[in-house]
Design a protein around this motif. Sequence first.
Motif, short mmCIF file in Angstrom:
data_model
loop_
_atom_site.label_atom_id
_atom_site.label_comp_id
_atom_site.label_asym_id
_atom_site.label_seq_id
_atom_site.Cartn_x
_atom_site.Cartn_y
_atom_site.Cartn_z
N ILE A 1 34.71 37.12 25.06
CA ILE A 1 35.18 36.70 26.22
C ILE A 1 34.00 36.61 27.31
O ILE A 1 32.95 37.33 27.22
N GLU A 2 33.85 35.81 28.50
CA GLU A 2 32.70 35.68 29.34
C GLU A 2 33.02 36.66 30.44
O GLU A 2 34.09 36.58 30.97
N ASN A 3 31.84 37.37 30.83
CA ASN A 3 32.08 38.48 31.80
C ASN A 3 31.57 37.56 33.18
O ASN A 3 31.12 36.37 33.44
N GLU A 4 31.38 38.40 34.42
CA GLU A 4 31.09 37.78 35.66
C GLU A 4 29.56 37.15 35.78
O GLU A 4 29.22 36.51 36.45
N MET B 1 47.98 36.28 45.08
CA MET B 1 48.67 37.19 46.10
C MET B 1 48.69 38.51 45.40
O MET B 1 48.45 39.47 46.09
N GLU B 2 49.03 38.64 44.11
CA GLU B 2 48.99 39.87 43.53
C GLU B 2 47.63 40.60 43.40
O GLU B 2 47.59 41.73 43.72
N LEU B 3 46.70 39.64 43.06
CA LEU B 3 45.44 40.43 42.87
C LEU B 3 45.15 40.83 44.39
O LEU B 3 44.14 41.78 44.73
N PHE C 1 41.00 54.44 37.38
CA PHE C 1 41.45 53.27 36.64
C PHE C 1 40.52 52.12 37.19
O PHE C 1 39.66 52.12 38.16
N ASN C 2 40.62 50.92 36.16
CA ASN C 2 39.88 49.56 36.61
C ASN C 2 40.84 48.73 36.76
O ASN C 2 41.85 48.75 36.26
N ASN D 1 35.25 42.49 44.56
CA ASN D 1 33.82 42.91 43.84
C ASN D 1 34.30 44.22 42.99
O ASN D 1 33.12 44.47 42.35
N ASP D 2 35.25 44.91 43.25
CA ASP D 2 35.21 46.06 42.23
C ASP D 2 36.04 45.95 41.18
O ASP D 2 36.37 46.59 40.36
N PHE D 3 36.52 44.50 40.83
CA PHE D 3 37.31 44.16 39.84
C PHE D 3 36.28 43.84 38.58
O PHE D 3 35.26 43.30 38.96
#
Length: 162
Positions: free
Chosen positions: A28-31, A61-63, A79-80, A105-107
């Motif tokens: 998978i591709e990261n940021e 909304m959840e994120l 946790f992450n 930014n912290d995700f």
Amino acid sequence: MKKFICLLFAVGLTVSACLAQNLPNVKIENEKGETITTSSLVAGTPMIVSFWSTTCKPCIMELNAINEHLDEWSQVAKFNVVAVAIDDSRSVSKARAMANGFGWNDFVLLFDKNQDFKRAMNVSTTPQSYIIDGEGRVVYSHSGYTPGSEYELFQKIKELQK
């Protein structure tokens, strides 16, 4: 009555089997635009893995709700948060811009352009969130979002801290 009990037992086995699975190993591709494997996310720390798309308002909304509480929650539990955009390659730039605009930014941001991770995790609707323990086992799954359900996710994370 016997049919009902058998059906209930079968459903219980399905849920248990689903939750007993390990985080699949998918590219998978990261940021940063780099290709990583999902197994590299497992590093002894529990995580919330949330599948979202740019067109899914409940996902956003959840994120946003998780992001709003993240500083406070991080003082209680380690946790992450992994936000997995399932938008295709034509929409990935929009997903990147939205994530940055919302201040996630912290995700850990991942972009599942081919939806390989989505298929490997059997995601059929979004938002779909999972709690993964520090060893990479799926210990909880939740579909949909209603205001306040982010607290349920955090409660499961806290239970893993014990």
